[in-house]
Design a protein around this motif. Structure first.
Motif, mmCIF file in Angstrom:
data_model
loop_
_atom_site.group_PDB
_atom_site.id
_atom_site.type_symbol
_atom_site.label_atom_id
_atom_site.label_comp_id
_atom_site.label_asym_id
_atom_site.label_seq_id
_atom_site.Cartn_x
_atom_site.Cartn_y
_atom_site.Cartn_z
ATOM 1 N N THR A 36 39.829 41.719 24.340
ATOM 2 C CA THR A 36 38.427 41.134 25.055
ATOM 3 C C THR A 36 37.383 42.094 24.769
ATOM 4 O O THR A 36 36.344 41.641 24.092
ATOM 5 N N ASP A 47 34.821 42.386 30.679
ATOM 6 C CA ASP A 47 35.518 41.681 31.716
ATOM 7 C C ASP A 47 35.988 42.714 32.877
ATOM 8 O O ASP A 47 36.880 43.410 32.662
ATOM 9 N N TYR A 66 39.670 41.357 34.867
ATOM 10 C CA TYR A 66 41.012 41.395 34.054
ATOM 11 C C TYR A 66 42.068 41.123 35.114
ATOM 12 O O TYR A 66 43.097 40.614 34.586
ATOM 13 N N GLY A 90 42.662 31.957 31.084
ATOM 14 C CA GLY A 90 41.534 32.881 30.269
ATOM 15 C C GLY A 90 40.542 31.891 29.674
ATOM 16 O O GLY A 90 39.374 31.996 29.316
ATOM 17 N N GLY A 100 36.641 31.409 30.056
ATOM 18 C CA GLY A 100 35.750 31.246 28.607
ATOM 19 C C GLY A 100 34.772 30.384 28.800
ATOM 20 O O GLY A 100 33.589 30.430 28.350
ATOM 21 N N THR A 131 32.591 37.636 35.535
ATOM 22 C CA THR A 131 33.829 38.036 35.326
ATOM 23 C C THR A 131 34.495 38.906 36.574
ATOM 24 O O THR A 131 35.419 38.589 36.993
ATOM 25 N N LYS A 181 35.407 33.659 20.961
ATOM 26 C CA LYS A 181 35.173 33.948 22.481
ATOM 27 C C LYS A 181 36.428 33.604 23.172
ATOM 28 O O LYS A 181 37.202 34.429 23.746
ATOM 29 N N TYR A 200 39.442 35.892 24.998
ATOM 30 C CA TYR A 200 39.833 35.785 26.314
ATOM 31 C C TYR A 200 41.236 35.347 26.759
ATOM 32 O O TYR A 200 41.863 35.679 27.676
#
Length: 407
Positions: A133, A141, A144, A181, A185, A200, A294, A298
């Motif tokens: 990512t 991010d 995470y 994810g 996204g 995030t 993208k 993610y």
């Protein structure tokens, strides 16, 4: 000469600031003042040497930058470590040597050392997942750890309510984190920079708050205990045998992660991630689907966090929301940045340093975080590209040249 004068001035100023703390000691019991003049001498000498070395290193860095600006650009020049790893024979021998050492590690060292190494391997997989990512796609991010929590709670809850085993939930945890994810996204497809980081970060906080307050679902702050460890054909294993078994599972998971992320990096989607990281506008102009690129970054990054989250829950047999704080996300991001964004080998080395160093510096428990922080600061100033910087890949199309030669 200028550096000497500046370092001397800094040491004198530091002696003045720390004089009441380092030199004067009041003994209230016996009612007398103890003057520790040697402390003042050691403080002065230490600060003088550190200041001089610091200024010397800064001057060397400025000289390299001036050389780069004058046309001797070495930004894409590989380091000595990278030159060594470009040697295929040496790289093969080193990989086989590391694999052999990893395989015999539990039989050479005790259970405590194996447990520490399992924790380091968990962060290796987390770092490689976030490297997709952040390192490849360039999408910051800060939440995470939320995907890590999804995988851990997926195994804990399904094991508690339905009695499902580790091997059944291992891919399920990865798939659930992958879905989260994609959910993350979609709302942030048009965000970049600071706004992306804030969203995030908020996502990670939301997951933690939900886990803390939705007691009917996640058991709240009390957490979930007695989670089953990974089984091996129903065998009854003691603590040492179970730790060794989990260690070898983590070795296999790390190897799988390295192979898959390495293939992804050099695949079509991997080149799209790198193009997105370098210039999003040019990426759109070349016809790359930004939304799909993208979302895939993610989703695939979250997948590995979910799988290793299942492993974390099986290893500890107890989880609660306190295990998934923002600090965990910061450590994983530090692993990627310290090791070198986009570099698989660098992420592995960075994870080993950041996770193992605090454990083995417990003898210096009062100073280990100072040493840890100072090492991070020095690394980011004098080598911001990381331990193993990612070398830009060059692709050549030789088909047209071959046709011309044949004509």
């Amino acid at each position: 000469m200028k550096n000497l004068k500046q370092s001397l001035a800094v040491s004198l100023w530091f002696i003045f600031l720390t004089f009441p703390l380092m030199v004067i000691k009041v003994n209230t019991t016996d009612q007398f003042v103890q003057w520790r003049w040697m402390n003042m001498l050691w403080v002065g000498l230490t600060i003088f040497v550190l200041s001089f070395v610091w200024r010397y290193a800064l001057n060397r860095k400025e000289a390299r930058q001036m050389a780069a600006m004058s046309g001797q650009d070495d930004q894409d020049k590989p380091s000595k470590i990278q030159v060594l790893f470009e040697n295929q024979a040496l790289r093969t021998k080193l990989l086989f040597g590391l694999l052999a050492f990893a395989l015999v590690f539990p039989w050479v060292f005790d259970t405590y050392q194996s447990t520490i190494m399992i924790s380091a391997l968990i962060y290796v997989v987390l770092g490689l997942g976030l490297n997709i990512t952040v390192g490849l796609a360039g999408l910051l991010d800060l939440g995470y750890v939320a995907f890590f929590a999804v995988g851990a709670y997926a195994y804990a809850l399904l094991n508690y309510h339905f009695g499902l085993g580790f091997w059944t939930i291992l891919p399920v945890g990865g798939i659930l984190s992958c879905l989260f994810g994609v959910i993350l996204g979609f709302p942030i497809l048009r965000l970049r920079g600071d706004y992306l980081a804030i969203v995030t970060l908020g996502f990670g906080m939301i997951i933690k708050v939900v886990l803390e307050n939705w007691s009917a679902f996640s058991f709240g702050p009390s957490g979930i205990a007695n989670i089953d460890k990974p089984g091996l054909f129903g065998l009854d294993m003691d603590i040492a045998a179970s730790t060794t078994y989990i260690y070898y599972i983590m070795i296999g998971l790390v190897i799988l992660t390295i192979v898959v992320t390495g293939r992804l990096k050099h695949s079509r989607i991997g080149r799209a991630w790198i193009a997105l990281r370098e210039d999003e506008i040019a990426c759109v102009a070349m016809g790359i689907d930004i939304a799909r690129t993208k979302l895939s970054a993610y989703a695939l990054g979250a997948f590995w966090a979910g799988m290793v989250g299942v492993m974390f829950a099986a290893k500890t047999t107890f989880i609660n929301p306190a295990s998934f704080t923002f600090m965990e996300s910061a450590i994983i991001l530090s692993i990627v940045v310290l090791g070198g964004m986009g570099s698989i080998l660098g992420v592995i080395i960075g994870a080993m340093i950041l996770i193992l160093m605090p454990e083995y510096l417990r003898a210096f428990s009062e100073y280990r975080m100072i040493i840890f922080g100072a090492a991070m600061v020095l690394m980011m100033i004098f080598r911001p590209q990381g331990i193993i910087s990612n070398i830009r890949q060059k692709y050549e199309f030789k088909g047209l040249k071959e046709k011309t030669d044949n004509v």
